[in-house]
Write a protein that holds these residues in place. Structure first.
Motif, PDB file in Angstrom:
ATOM      1  N   ASP A  14       0.752  -1.181   0.231  1.00 21.03           N
ATOM      2  CA  ASP A  14      -0.001   0.077  -0.126  1.00 21.03           C
ATOM      3  C   ASP A  14       0.828   1.332  -0.065  1.00 21.03           C
ATOM      4  N   ASP A  16      -0.140   5.138   0.822  1.00 22.83           N
ATOM      5  CA  ASP A  16      -0.486   6.233   1.696  1.00 22.83           C
ATOM      6  C   ASP A  16      -0.478   5.636   3.091  1.00 22.83           C
ATOM      7  N   ASN A  17       0.249   6.111   4.078  1.00 23.02           N
ATOM      8  CA  ASN A  17       0.406   5.690   5.431  1.00 23.02           C
ATOM      9  C   ASN A  17       1.020   4.383   5.592  1.00 23.02           C
ATOM     10  N   THR A  18       1.416   4.019   4.582  1.00 18.81           N
ATOM     11  CA  THR A  18       2.358   2.805   4.778  1.00 18.81           C
ATOM     12  C   THR A  18       3.732   3.049   4.460  1.00 18.81           C
ATOM     13  N   ASP A 176      -0.477  -3.227   4.370  1.00 15.74           N
ATOM     14  CA  ASP A 176      -1.138  -2.279   4.247  1.00 15.74           C
ATOM     15  C   ASP A 176      -1.704  -1.548   5.595  1.00 15.74           C
ATOM     16  N   ASP A 177      -1.822  -0.359   5.788  1.00 17.43           N
ATOM     17  CA  ASP A 177      -2.164   0.103   7.211  1.00 17.43           C
ATOM     18  C   ASP A 177      -3.447   0.156   7.361  1.00 17.43           C
TER      19      ASP A 177
HETATM   20 MG   LIG Z   1      -2.951   3.344   3.463  1.00 16.31          MG
END
Ligand SMILES: [Mg+2]
Length: 249
Positions: A14, A16-18, A176-177
């Protein structure tokens, strides 16, 4: 990109934010722009917050609800939300992460990104993080398609496998987050799925970030009754998935 005869293992990251920390506040900045977009459609702030949360929860993506119920042009949305973010000021290349990508054994493994963002945002993030040359392919939410799918909808994962030419989902590694995205992949038989729950941070609905106490998560752990493996730092992938990394580093 997308050699359909490639039978190597495949690691899906993933984005974003990962690949960058949630402390970059990108998801909040996105959330603010999405909120403003709802307001620009004529909703009150209260209605905007309520709908934003409902669509995110229901569809995995606020835009999914906007296109289904409000006839919104997804590309206009993307320009005004993700496209308007000053990403260059918000995230920086991370040499440790680049090394992690470089240490993946490319003779056995392909590296792809699997994102709910549109390709412009995804490619921009990978470029800023200086990972674009280490990513073999990208599966993104195709906002240009009338009824595009996104994680955690099963059809999105099925399309991803098609695009990468993967016939055996057990060859897939995925991090993934978003726990729901991980659970969805597990249900589809993706072989090695990990939930990235950043140390000290967790994303909650609507893109807001709250502090959580995961001090006790020193190493990878299986948490919860859904049997999801959780890591708090991507470096832990070296221990969780040793078979995808070069032997001598
Ligand atoms: Mg994410």
């Amino acid at each position: 990109m997308g050699d359909n005869k490639d039978d190597r293992l495949i690691v899906w990251f993933d984005i974003d934010n990962t690949l960058y920390s949630a402390s970059s506040k990108i998801s909040q900045a996105m959330g603010e722009r999405i909120h403003a977009y709802f307001v620009s459609l004529g909703f009150s702030h209260e209605e905007a917050s309520e709908l934003h949360l409902r669509y995110y929860t229901q569809y995995g993506l606020a835009l999914r609800g906007l296109t289904r119920h409000h006839d919104v042009d997804p590309l206009d949305f993307d320009r005004k939300c993700d496209g308007a973010l000053p990403l260059e000021e918000m995230i920086k290349p991370n040499p440790r992460l680049r090394k992690l990508f470089q240490d993946i054994d490319r003779t056995k493994v392909r590296v792809w990104a699997l994102t709910n963002a549109y390709k412009l945002h995804a490619e921009r993030v990978l470029r800023i993080l200086q990972l674009d040359d280490l990513v073999d392919g990208l599966v993104y939410c195709d906002y240009a398609e009338p009824n595009f799918s996104c994680k955690p909808e099963p059809e999105y994962y099925v399309k991803a496998l098609e695009k990468a030419g993967v016939t055996d989902p057990s060859k897939c590694y995925f991090v993934d987050d978003n726990r729901g995205n991980v659970q969805a992949a597990m249900r589809l038989g993706w072989g090695h799925c990990v939930h990235f729950s950043e140390h000290g941070l967790e994303i909650v609905e609507g893109g807001r970030v709250k502090q959580i106490d995961n001090e006790n998560l020193a190493g990878p752990k299986v948490i919860g009754d859904d049997n999801v493996q959780v890591i708090t730092d991507l470096e832990q992938l070296r221990h969780v998935w040793p078979e995808i990394f070069k032997k001598e580093i």
